[in-house]
Scaffold this motif. Sequence first.
Motif, PDB file in Angstrom:
ATOM      1  N   ARG A   1       0.843  -1.195   0.000  1.00 48.17           N
ATOM      2  CA  ARG A   1       0.000   0.000   0.000  1.00 48.17           C
ATOM      3  C   ARG A   1       0.879   1.246   0.000  1.00 48.17           C
ATOM      4  N   ASN A   2       1.933   1.217   0.817  1.00 46.59           N
ATOM      5  CA  ASN A   2       2.816   2.376   0.902  1.00 46.59           C
ATOM      6  C   ASN A   2       3.618   2.594  -0.376  1.00 46.59           C
ATOM      7  N   MET A   3       3.786   1.544  -1.165  1.00 45.36           N
ATOM      8  CA  MET A   3       4.563   1.678  -2.411  1.00 45.36           C
ATOM      9  C   MET A   3       3.672   1.662  -3.638  1.00 45.36           C
ATOM     10  N   ASP A   4       2.360   1.663  -3.420  1.00 38.79           N
ATOM     11  CA  ASP A   4       1.424   1.663  -4.531  1.00 38.79           C
ATOM     12  C   ASP A   4       1.642   0.462  -5.453  1.00 38.79           C
ATOM     13  N   LYS A   5       1.772  -0.701  -4.833  1.00 41.26           N
ATOM     14  CA  LYS A   5       2.050  -1.940  -5.562  1.00 41.26           C
ATOM     15  C   LYS A   5       0.993  -2.968  -5.205  1.00 41.26           C
ATOM     16  N   SER A   6       0.947  -4.012  -5.979  1.00 39.14           N
ATOM     17  CA  SER A   6       0.119  -5.141  -5.598  1.00 39.14           C
ATOM     18  C   SER A   6       0.985  -6.382  -5.783  1.00 39.14           C
ATOM     19  N   MET A   7       0.966  -7.290  -4.814  1.00 40.66           N
ATOM     20  CA  MET A   7       1.915  -8.397  -4.813  1.00 40.66           C
ATOM     21  C   MET A   7       1.227  -9.734  -5.061  1.00 40.66           C
ATOM     22  N   PRO A   8       1.606 -10.439  -6.136  1.00 36.63           N
ATOM     23  CA  PRO A   8       1.143 -11.810  -6.321  1.00 36.63           C
ATOM     24  C   PRO A   8       1.816 -12.713  -5.288  1.00 36.63           C
ATOM     25  N   VAL A   9       1.040 -13.559  -4.646  1.00 34.59           N
ATOM     26  CA  VAL A   9       1.621 -14.468  -3.650  1.00 34.59           C
ATOM     27  C   VAL A   9       1.114 -15.892  -3.882  1.00 34.59           C
ATOM     28  N   LEU A  10       1.919 -16.853  -3.430  1.00 31.69           N
ATOM     29  CA  LEU A  10       1.471 -18.236  -3.342  1.00 31.69           C
ATOM     30  C   LEU A  10       1.367 -18.568  -1.863  1.00 31.69           C
ATOM     31  N   ILE A  11       0.454 -19.453  -1.528  1.00 35.67           N
ATOM     32  CA  ILE A  11       0.327 -19.904  -0.147  1.00 35.67           C
ATOM     33  C   ILE A  11       1.182 -21.160   0.001  1.00 35.67           C
ATOM     34  N   GLU A  12       2.103 -21.127   0.962  1.00 33.46           N
ATOM     35  CA  GLU A  12       2.956 -22.300   1.166  1.00 33.46           C
ATOM     36  C   GLU A  12       2.232 -23.336   2.013  1.00 33.46           C
ATOM     37  N   ILE A  13       2.178 -24.550   1.500  1.00 33.71           N
ATOM     38  CA  ILE A  13       1.490 -25.655   2.174  1.00 33.71           C
ATOM     39  C   ILE A  13       2.527 -26.571   2.823  1.00 33.71           C
ATOM     40  N   ASN A  14       2.356 -26.830   4.085  1.00 36.02           N
ATOM     41  CA  ASN A  14       3.224 -27.770   4.807  1.00 36.02           C
ATOM     42  C   ASN A  14       2.651 -29.175   4.570  1.00 36.02           C
ATOM     43  N   SER A  15       2.928 -29.686   3.364  1.00 37.38           N
ATOM     44  CA  SER A  15       2.254 -30.911   2.935  1.00 37.38           C
ATOM     45  C   SER A  15       2.698 -32.139   3.723  1.00 37.38           C
ATOM     46  N   GLY A  16       3.895 -32.065   4.303  1.00 34.67           N
ATOM     47  CA  GLY A  16       4.370 -33.186   5.120  1.00 34.67           C
ATOM     48  C   GLY A  16       3.930 -33.072   6.570  1.00 34.67           C
ATOM     49  N   GLU A  17       3.239 -31.959   6.884  1.00 37.77           N
ATOM     50  CA  GLU A  17       2.777 -31.683   8.250  1.00 37.77           C
ATOM     51  C   GLU A  17       3.922 -31.858   9.248  1.00 37.77           C
ATOM     52  N   GLU A  18       5.067 -31.258   8.911  1.00 40.02           N
ATOM     53  CA  GLU A  18       6.261 -31.348   9.760  1.00 40.02           C
ATOM     54  C   GLU A  18       6.303 -30.138  10.684  1.00 40.02           C
ATOM     55  N   SER A  19       6.540 -30.370  11.958  1.00 42.77           N
ATOM     56  CA  SER A  19       6.441 -29.277  12.926  1.00 42.77           C
ATOM     57  C   SER A  19       7.493 -28.197  12.703  1.00 42.77           C
ATOM     58  N   GLN A  20       8.659 -28.559  12.186  1.00 46.79           N
ATOM     59  CA  GLN A  20       9.725 -27.555  12.047  1.00 46.79           C
ATOM     60  C   GLN A  20       9.678 -26.817  10.709  1.00 46.79           C
ATOM     61  N   LYS A  21       8.751 -27.197   9.834  1.00 46.17           N
ATOM     62  CA  LYS A  21       8.698 -26.611   8.492  1.00 46.17           C
ATOM     63  C   LYS A  21       7.749 -25.435   8.416  1.00 46.17           C
ATOM     64  N   GLY A  22       8.057 -24.510   7.490  1.00 43.15           N
ATOM     65  CA  GLY A  22       7.144 -23.417   7.210  1.00 43.15           C
ATOM     66  C   GLY A  22       5.945 -23.934   6.436  1.00 43.15           C
ATOM     67  N   GLY A  23       4.960 -23.073   6.267  1.00 39.36           N
ATOM     68  CA  GLY A  23       3.788 -23.456   5.498  1.00 39.36           C
ATOM     69  C   GLY A  23       2.593 -23.685   6.397  1.00 39.36           C
ATOM     70  N   VAL A  24       1.413 -23.542   5.816  1.00 36.53           N
ATOM     71  CA  VAL A  24       0.179 -23.764   6.561  1.00 36.53           C
ATOM     72  C   VAL A  24      -0.214 -25.235   6.382  1.00 36.53           C
ATOM     73  N   LEU A  25      -0.792 -25.809   7.405  1.00 37.84           N
ATOM     74  CA  LEU A  25      -1.245 -27.198   7.305  1.00 37.84           C
ATOM     75  C   LEU A  25      -2.360 -27.280   6.264  1.00 37.84           C
ATOM     76  N   PRO A  26      -2.403 -28.363   5.487  1.00 39.90           N
ATOM     77  CA  PRO A  26      -3.428 -28.477   4.444  1.00 39.90           C
ATOM     78  C   PRO A  26      -4.836 -28.193   4.971  1.00 39.90           C
ATOM     79  N   ALA A  27      -5.147 -28.686   6.167  1.00 37.10           N
ATOM     80  CA  ALA A  27      -6.502 -28.522   6.706  1.00 37.10           C
ATOM     81  C   ALA A  27      -6.836 -27.063   7.028  1.00 37.10           C
ATOM     82  N   ASP A  28      -5.797 -26.240   7.218  1.00 38.29           N
ATOM     83  CA  ASP A  28      -6.036 -24.835   7.576  1.00 38.29           C
ATOM     84  C   ASP A  28      -5.942 -23.896   6.378  1.00 38.29           C
ATOM     85  N   ALA A  29      -5.655 -24.449   5.205  1.00 37.43           N
ATOM     86  CA  ALA A  29      -5.352 -23.605   4.047  1.00 37.43           C
ATOM     87  C   ALA A  29      -6.543 -22.740   3.619  1.00 37.43           C
TER      88      ALA A  29
END
Length: 220
Positions: A101-129
């Motif tokens: 907003r401050n830079m007058d931009k719009s950002m395309p993003v992907l949602i990272e899925i923690n498909s292995g449901e590993e506690s130390q990994k980034g990403g959202v759990l599939p069930a919470d996506a």
Amino acid sequence: MIKENVKRIMETLPPGVQLVGAAKTRTPAEILEAIQAGLTIIGHNYVQEAETTFEAIGPKARWHMIGHLQSNKAKKAVRIFDMIETVDSFKLAKAIDKACRNMDKSMPVLIEINSGEESQKGGVLPADAVSLLREISQLENVRIMGLMTMGPFSGDPEDARPFFQKTKALFEDIKKANLPGVEMKYLSMGMSNSYRVALEEGANLIRIGTKIFGERDYSR
Ligand SMILES: *Cc1c(COP(=O)(O)O)cnc(C)c1O
């Protein structure tokens, strides 16, 4: 070598699949060589390092953030990157939205899925996506364009297949749900050892480092 590697990989990609050169630890000269061979997307994991490299290379390619991003680095990330593949919390999405907003931009993003449901990994759990997607889709300056996953690390690419399948199924479910403000266009899966399996399972963005640039040397 880098040139030949990029050409060889690109020749084998099915139509509609884009190659992301995973460039952590690589020098600007190495990255430029890959760009000259036809690489159009640079992936980076670390904002600080990407910034230095970006200053040396400039916008000769598109830049994708593929590493874990902390909310307090969102502002810098928004300045450099054309897509952030690793959004996994509403807090981070809000920080990106605010910086945009401050830079007058719009950002395309992907949602990272923690498909292995590993506690130390980034990403959202599939069930919470889906609930995360619904929240993020309310933000004006962030555009959800797909999903990304790493999957558990393994030496055998076949071990990654079930996690790629799970992420692809989620991708298709979300696409069918037709959520307002949510586009399911990109599915980012697969690295040097697993990209062939990822392609078979429907990836259209693959992130490759070692197969382009050689083994990483973290000591230099
Ligand atoms: C480093 C990295 C890659 C590429 O890994 P290689 O095994 O070198 O191909 C892909 N994705 C992410 C998120 C990475 O950090």
